[in-house]
Design an enzyme around this catalytic site. Sequence first.
Site, PDB file in Angstrom:
ATOM      1  N   ARG A 169       3.599  59.083   6.920  1.00  0.00           N
ATOM      2  CA  ARG A 169       3.188  59.619   8.222  1.00  0.00           C
ATOM      3  C   ARG A 169       3.495  61.104   8.342  1.00  0.00           C
ATOM      4  O   ARG A 169       4.059  61.552   9.351  1.00  0.00           O
ATOM      5  CB  ARG A 169       3.891  58.860   9.338  1.00  0.00           C
ATOM      6  CG  ARG A 169       3.595  57.367   9.387  1.00  0.00           C
ATOM      7  CD  ARG A 169       4.259  56.755  10.607  1.00  0.00           C
ATOM      8  NE  ARG A 169       3.957  55.337  10.741  1.00  0.00           N
ATOM      9  CZ  ARG A 169       4.822  54.356  10.544  1.00  0.00           C
ATOM     10  NH1 ARG A 169       6.053  54.645  10.170  1.00  0.00           N
ATOM     11  NH2 ARG A 169       4.473  53.096  10.716  1.00  0.00           N
TER      12      ARG A 169
ATOM     13  N   ARG B 123      69.192  44.721  15.677  1.00  0.00           N
ATOM     14  CA  ARG B 123      68.342  43.528  15.818  1.00  0.00           C
ATOM     15  C   ARG B 123      67.867  43.112  14.437  1.00  0.00           C
ATOM     16  O   ARG B 123      68.125  43.802  13.443  1.00  0.00           O
ATOM     17  CB  ARG B 123      67.129  43.829  16.699  1.00  0.00           C
ATOM     18  CG  ARG B 123      66.337  45.059  16.214  1.00  0.00           C
ATOM     19  CD  ARG B 123      65.086  45.288  17.012  1.00  0.00           C
ATOM     20  NE  ARG B 123      64.478  46.574  16.745  1.00  0.00           N
ATOM     21  CZ  ARG B 123      63.685  46.860  15.717  1.00  0.00           C
ATOM     22  NH1 ARG B 123      63.448  45.921  14.811  1.00  0.00           N
ATOM     23  NH2 ARG B 123      63.158  48.059  15.573  1.00  0.00           N
TER      24      ARG B 123
END
Length: 888
Positions: free
Chosen positions: A663, A347
């Site tokens: 914190r 192909r």
Amino acid sequence: KTTESFRKKFNPLANVEGVAPAEDEQCADDDDSCAAFDADRMSRAFSLAGDTTFKKVMCANRGEIAVRVFRAATELGSRTVAVFSPPDRLQPHRFKADESYCVGENTDMTPVDCYLAYNDIVDIAKVHGVEAIHPGYGFLSERADFARKCKEEGIAFVGPEAETLELMGDKTRARNVAIECNIPVIPGTDDAVSTVEEAEEFVEKFGLPIILKAAMGGGGRGMRVVMEREDLAPLFSRATSEAKTAFGDGRVFIERFITSPRHIEVQILADSYGNVVHLHERDCSVQRRHQKVVEMAPAMGLPESTRQAVFNDAIKLCKHINYKNAGTVEFLVDRDGTHYFIEVNPRVQVEHTVTEEVTGIDIVQSQLRIAAGASLADLGISCQDDVKVRGVALQTRITTEDPSMNFQPNIGRLEVYRVPGGMGVRIDSAMSAGTTISPHYDSLLTKLTVHAATFKDAVQKSYRCLCEFRVRGVKTNIPFLQNVLVCREFLDSTIDTNYVDNTPQLFNLPMGLDRASRLLDYLGESVVNGTNHPGAVGLPPAKIKPVIPKVPKDAKIGGWRKILLDEGPEAFAKAVRAHKGLLLTDTTWRDAHQSLLATRMRTQDMAKIAPYSSYALQNMFSIEMWGGATFDVSMRFLHECPWERLDQLRALVPNVPFQMLLRGTNAVGYTTYPDNVVKAFVKEAHTRGIDIFRVFDSLNYVENMRFGIEAVREAGGVVEAAVCYTGDLSDPTKTKYDLDYYLDLAQELVDCGIHILAIKDMAGLLKPQAATLLVSSLRAKFPDLPIHVHTHDTAGVGVAAMLAAANAGADVVDCASDSMAGLTSQPSMGALLVSAQDTPLATGLDLRTILPLNVYWEQVRDLYRPFECSLRAGTSDVYMHEMPGGQY
């Protein structure tokens, strides 16, 4: 329909003698087909009609190869026909043909099955007068039953005969044919196998490593390399399953695996009269998972003896099987130049473009003309010497895959698609902006092929083109391809098929920012639908450009930070305690806009005023500008880097200490982090410019704070530990949080080795009389410890409370620029300044100097009106609900 005058103006054949359009001939408006005008007139104009062309050609495929076939057929004077699956109804390939028809509509076919339904495709071809069908690559291109069906229905199959497809499509039979021709082959099975037991027998005889290959297909599908015995069964199962899905046949054949070979293939053209020529070789060694990535022609550094050997063997094989049309004979070449036949691809190949560029031969047109009966001589190839190679061609396959995610396919809509150009640049694609990349098919987006005089020139041209591509909406492998082209092994032509797997630096990929597309998306969304930022509930931003005050040229700038840098935290704390007068902390850069504007203040608005702040606020104790919600909002909403904010502002304000909120073990997040993470964070923050760390826990949990205190001390920062205030010390009926509670808590913090004690009144509950009681008691118990008081002005008593705290012995209090003060923010800086002026509490600040700050922040605040706190005036109900200021 367009007018005749329009046609004459824009149709290049309109005025060619003998090819004028018929009176009833019509042209479709906005025609995007390759044949923008009637093929019959084109044939008459250029004498294309004849026995070696077809009147109507179909491509039984999709994507770029379909477009490639349509273009070739149109140039030969043929009308073109496309087929498409229902999901492909808007794909560009169908609009590039003169006609297009849907396959699989109103059926249960999968999107892939639609392109494999050859009976339906042939039926469409028959109904619409198609004379030839080109299969492209993949799908039906190697199906003998499809070729046979075409022949039975009187339609030319553009490819080899069905018998050749059966022979070459079966890798085992193809291998046996090669042996018949005395072509070297790799040791392997004589026939295809379908069970793992047969595979185990082969391993027992020949050993490992081996490679499993789909018996009826190629392209890397159904292919697996087995290096270890325990991997044989699972890899065999995957290979057979993949082969069954891709080709309808799950059988595989087995070969010994040659390590580090080159993949060399020879392009063949053969007519129906026994003539065969080669179009020279291609090097396809740059592969990933046996799928080609970069191809070139000719092969660099291939020994001439090997080159001629593969040419001769390729032609010998094709003549032996009476091959017809175009095909590719593939070989592996080991390090000593020995070549081994591996397969024939009957192909057109994806990489046929490089051969076309170096030979000047249109392979797809040649396929069509050979299928129509042309000989090689009719194509201008009378003998092998007529095929010349000129220069070097390089093809890169651009796919919608993410190399950083193991090349995971990426789907979506192509928002932007711009391709390069220039001399020697070829783009094979079926894409355009707006096209949707489907999950159902191969991920190939575009083939880039370049042609230049030398290999070096071709690489440079290809790299330039890759840089010019603009693809947005889906991820591509372009960064990976760029890395391939500049890798030393590639440039030295020493690559083999393991090159990608053995070169990890290929995956050091730059991160694309896509700023232009994101900005355009944002602007378009804003224009059409209005702004839609999370939390933006207020009025639209003011259209104003804030005025930035200038620092006087003769200004002398000092500040408290010099003491800290020169003498350390302990000496700094002693200097603060010994200072006569009240020191202030400006919270405008952090807590003030957190409380009033949902922390949405951008770095650029702080940076603009930073130089003047360095001058006007040089006598400040500190500027609070980091921590708290800064990280969360910066990254989630502002899309800014908080570290870059710290770096930028520190450089602009080198003289005033920077303060942050920490914190404890939560650092600046909302969960507990590992100890080493918190320590590394604090160390980095101090290194980057944070001087004072206000460590707190909203529940006054000392163990949480203790670790934060230790981390700050280890980093060399000033430890300011906070006692969070709640309740009401001035109300004798409220006994839960009494004076002893706060004094005992302060003692625990002092025992941890703090430098400064803070009173953190998060809700603005500290009344003047309570401030007097608490601060005076702390001062009596800790006479040498600096005390820093923080509050919110929610009820409107913030200034009074801070003055009371200062009179009771506090050294520092928090405030904000007047235009960013009050309500849930901190008390007014100007009010505290003038209240303390000409008293022992004088702040050392000049009102006239800080007023320009107020003007600037007033104007800036109007830019953030969508985020304004809904509170319009002070409210004393805070003493009932005790809600923190930042929560409004």
